[in-house]
Scaffold this motif. Structure first.
Motif, PDB file in Angstrom:
ATOM      1  N   SER A 255       0.886  -1.211   0.073  1.00 34.66           N
ATOM      2  CA  SER A 255      -0.033   0.111   0.074  1.00 34.66           C
ATOM      3  C   SER A 255       0.882   1.086   0.039  1.00 34.66           C
ATOM      4  N   PRO A 256       0.523   2.100  -1.009  1.00 39.41           N
ATOM      5  CA  PRO A 256       1.497   3.319  -0.818  1.00 39.41           C
ATOM      6  C   PRO A 256       0.371   4.430  -0.304  1.00 39.41           C
ATOM      7  N   GLU A 257      -0.441   4.189   0.489  1.00 38.57           N
ATOM      8  CA  GLU A 257      -1.561   5.272   1.157  1.00 38.57           C
ATOM      9  C   GLU A 257      -0.669   6.133   2.055  1.00 38.57           C
ATOM     10  N   PHE A 258       0.301   5.423   2.852  1.00 40.00           N
ATOM     11  CA  PHE A 258       1.052   5.967   3.888  1.00 40.00           C
ATOM     12  C   PHE A 258       1.750   7.270   3.624  1.00 40.00           C
ATOM     13  N   HIS A 259       2.725   6.839   2.644  1.00 43.10           N
ATOM     14  CA  HIS A 259       3.612   7.987   1.974  1.00 43.10           C
ATOM     15  C   HIS A 259       2.916   8.915   1.142  1.00 43.10           C
ATOM     16  N   ASP A 260       1.934   8.607   0.553  1.00 44.03           N
ATOM     17  CA  ASP A 260       1.034   9.509  -0.169  1.00 44.03           C
ATOM     18  C   ASP A 260       0.225  10.573   0.497  1.00 44.03           C
ATOM     19  N   PHE A 261      -0.099  10.102   2.030  1.00 45.06           N
ATOM     20  CA  PHE A 261      -0.611  11.106   2.923  1.00 45.06           C
ATOM     21  C   PHE A 261       0.248  12.060   3.333  1.00 45.06           C
ATOM     22  N   HIS A 262       1.680  11.659   3.360  1.00 46.83           N
ATOM     23  CA  HIS A 262       2.683  12.446   3.974  1.00 46.83           C
ATOM     24  C   HIS A 262       2.713  13.692   2.514  1.00 46.83           C
ATOM     25  N   HIS A 263       2.856  13.461   1.425  1.00 49.51           N
ATOM     26  CA  HIS A 263       3.000  14.442   0.363  1.00 49.51           C
ATOM     27  C   HIS A 263       1.837  15.169   0.555  1.00 49.51           C
ATOM     28  N   LEU A 264       0.556  14.681   0.948  1.00 55.93           N
ATOM     29  CA  LEU A 264      -0.568  15.417   0.849  1.00 55.93           C
ATOM     30  C   LEU A 264      -0.596  16.607   2.037  1.00 55.93           C
ATOM     31  N   LYS A 265      -0.223  15.883   3.320  1.00 54.23           N
ATOM     32  CA  LYS A 265      -0.248  16.699   4.676  1.00 54.23           C
ATOM     33  C   LYS A 265       0.866  17.370   5.013  1.00 54.23           C
ATOM     34  N   PHE A 266       2.114  16.768   4.693  1.00 50.43           N
ATOM     35  CA  PHE A 266       3.364  17.209   4.947  1.00 50.43           C
ATOM     36  C   PHE A 266       4.033  17.046   6.355  1.00 50.43           C
ATOM     37  N   ASN A 267       3.411  16.944   7.329  1.00 54.93           N
ATOM     38  CA  ASN A 267       3.800  16.775   8.801  1.00 54.93           C
ATOM     39  C   ASN A 267       3.233  15.472   9.566  1.00 54.93           C
ATOM     40  N   GLN A 268       2.883  14.609   8.762  1.00 50.88           N
ATOM     41  CA  GLN A 268       2.531  13.043   8.834  1.00 50.88           C
ATOM     42  C   GLN A 268       3.428  11.976   8.231  1.00 50.88           C
ATOM     43  N   CYS A 269       3.640  11.110   8.848  1.00 50.86           N
ATOM     44  CA  CYS A 269       3.811   9.798   8.153  1.00 50.86           C
ATOM     45  C   CYS A 269       5.481  10.004   7.504  1.00 50.86           C
ATOM     46  N   TYR A 270       6.365  10.031   8.363  1.00 53.56           N
ATOM     47  CA  TYR A 270       7.680  10.331   7.838  1.00 53.56           C
ATOM     48  C   TYR A 270       8.704   9.090   7.371  1.00 53.56           C
ATOM     49  N   GLY A 271       8.181   7.985   8.212  1.00 52.71           N
ATOM     50  CA  GLY A 271       8.949   6.673   7.947  1.00 52.71           C
ATOM     51  C   GLY A 271       8.430   5.616   6.742  1.00 52.71           C
ATOM     52  N   VAL A 272       9.023   4.693   6.725  1.00 54.03           N
ATOM     53  CA  VAL A 272       8.776   3.686   5.617  1.00 54.03           C
ATOM     54  C   VAL A 272       7.699   2.614   6.298  1.00 54.03           C
ATOM     55  N   LEU A 273       8.117   1.856   7.258  1.00 54.87           N
ATOM     56  CA  LEU A 273       7.100   0.839   8.041  1.00 54.87           C
ATOM     57  C   LEU A 273       6.048   1.483   8.697  1.00 54.87           C
ATOM     58  N   GLY A 274       6.134   2.615   9.344  1.00 55.67           N
ATOM     59  CA  GLY A 274       5.280   3.176  10.275  1.00 55.67           C
ATOM     60  C   GLY A 274       5.368   3.085  11.776  1.00 55.67           C
ATOM     61  N   VAL A 275       6.408   1.974  11.815  1.00 53.35           N
ATOM     62  CA  VAL A 275       6.593   1.659  13.613  1.00 53.35           C
ATOM     63  C   VAL A 275       7.129   2.929  14.350  1.00 53.35           C
ATOM     64  N   LEU A 276       7.926   3.920  13.593  1.00 52.39           N
ATOM     65  CA  LEU A 276       8.807   4.954  14.316  1.00 52.39           C
ATOM     66  C   LEU A 276       7.549   6.047  14.221  1.00 52.39           C
ATOM     67  N   ASP A 277       6.825   6.069  13.326  1.00 54.84           N
ATOM     68  CA  ASP A 277       5.677   7.160  13.467  1.00 54.84           C
ATOM     69  C   ASP A 277       4.877   6.895  14.310  1.00 54.84           C
ATOM     70  N   PHE A 278       4.359   5.569  14.838  1.00 54.63           N
ATOM     71  CA  PHE A 278       3.510   5.241  15.918  1.00 54.63           C
ATOM     72  C   PHE A 278       4.147   5.545  17.037  1.00 54.63           C
ATOM     73  N   LEU A 279       5.583   5.253  17.367  1.00 52.65           N
ATOM     74  CA  LEU A 279       6.029   5.472  18.511  1.00 52.65           C
ATOM     75  C   LEU A 279       6.012   7.003  18.938  1.00 52.65           C
ATOM     76  N   HIS A 280       6.162   7.706  17.952  1.00 56.43           N
ATOM     77  CA  HIS A 280       6.784   9.289  17.962  1.00 56.43           C
ATOM     78  C   HIS A 280       5.247  10.064  17.883  1.00 56.43           C
ATOM     79  N   GLY A 281       4.232   9.363  17.513  1.00 52.67           N
ATOM     80  CA  GLY A 281       3.019   9.990  17.441  1.00 52.67           C
ATOM     81  C   GLY A 281       2.783  10.828  15.920  1.00 52.67           C
ATOM     82  N   THR A 282       3.463  10.574  15.136  1.00 54.34           N
ATOM     83  CA  THR A 282       3.401  11.400  13.711  1.00 54.34           C
ATOM     84  C   THR A 282       2.642  10.789  12.742  1.00 54.34           C
TER      85      THR A 282
END
Length: 316
Positions: A255-282
């Motif tokens: 799924s490319p939804e995660f990184h596509d959302f980053h391009h749409l909103k800029f301040n969300q979903c910085y990682g690849v797998l999403g684990v560090l985003d979950f830990l940091h609340g991003t």
């Protein structure tokens, strides 16, 4: 915090185990088939034939494995996507567009700029870094060995490469989002709020070094990996990041939804797998959207934009 860490580890274990099981099944099936029709160890034989063809020239072998093969994988995959981006055909692919109405068709002027920049980054940034990597890898005895690593060892390496890339990419990516750096460096990449595949390496040269190339190169350099493992990993990484940026949520692909959302909103979903985003609340905003519900492997031919549509906009 304990529950948060536990959840993150659970998610990470699920992602790794699922990916490795699928990859193992596919490669083992392919290896079994090839070995049975050639009555021998297909991959080892093919490697030795290639090694002899190159007359053991380590630089040529490294150039083909670390530069040419990954580049062909990148442009081969993106070539198919570019046809859909430019022509809107085949409609089978364009039905799966994530941001409906965007890049329909793609802006040709922006596209050529992205292609020229991507090629420039490959030739003038990635290639010099590969030269340095070559001399680092020569310190290890295994990189150009005539004996291939076992498939099981490659899976171990692949897991380590993925973890290293996730950590380095997440934190360097957040770093270039700092206002001081964003304006001069990362803003270039975010010119595309609805990305396409080739945009994955459309970036300022400094960003291409720090966020795109080093996170992928570091794992193999730490492990002293065989050139075949390096070639496979670089190809996987380039195709995967292309999928993340492609703008289409296609059946059976990650799924490319995660990184596509980053391009749409800029301040969300910085990682690849999403684990560090979950830990940091991003990823908090992302988790409250339909994009999060669509963030899964599509196992049918019905686009997720149709089966999980955005709620109708409220009339003002």
């Amino acid at each position: 915090q304990g529950k948060k860490l536990s959840d993150a580890l659970r998610i990470s274990a699920y992602v790794f185990s699922t990916g490795l099981l699928v990859f193992t099944a596919l490669v083992n099936s392919a290896s079994w088939f090839m070995q049975n029709i050639t009555f021998g160890n297909f991959w080892q034989t093919a490697w030795l034939e290639f090694y002899d063809l190159m007359e053991g020239d380590e630089w040529t072998i490294f150039l083909v494995g670390a530069a040419l093969v990954p580049a062909l994988a990148f442009w081969g995959f993106n070539g198919i996507l570019l046809v859909a981006d430019i022509t809107g055909k085949p409609t089978f692919i364009t039905r799966y567009r994530i941001q409906l109405g965007k890049n329909d068709p793609v802006d040709r002027k922006k596209l050529w700029k992205a292609i020229y920049t991507a090629l420039g980054n490959q030739f003038f940034v990635s290639f010099p870094m590969l030269v340095s990597m070559f001399y680092i890898m020569k310190w290890w005895d295994n990189t150009f060995s005539k004996e291939l690593p076992t498939f099981q060892w490659f899976l171990v390496e692949l897991s380590i490469f993925t973890v290293v890339e996730e950590i380095l990419f997440y934190y360097t990516h957040r770093l270039v989002h700092h206002p001081v750096l964003y304006k001069h460096i990362h803003k270039k990449h975010h010119e595309w709020t609805a990305p396409i595949g080739v945009v994955s390496i459309y970036a300022h040269p400094i960003e291409h070094i720090v966020s795109n190339t080093l996170p992928v190169m570091t794992g193999p350099m730490i492990m002293g990996s065989h050139i075949v493992s390096i070639s496979a990993w670089f190809s996987i990484a380039l195709v995967t990041t292309s999928i993340s940026h492609c703008g289409y949520h296609l059946p059976l692909l990650p799924s490319p939804e995660f990184h596509d959302f980053h391009h749409l909103k800029f301040n969300q979903c910085y990682g690849v797998l999403g684990v560090l985003d979950f830990l940091h609340g991003t990823d908090k905003m992302f988790r409250q959207t339909k994009s999060f519900e669509r963030h899964k492997v599509l196992l049918s031919l019905t686009p997720l934009s149709e089966s999980i549509p955005e709620p109708p906009k409220k009339e003002e």
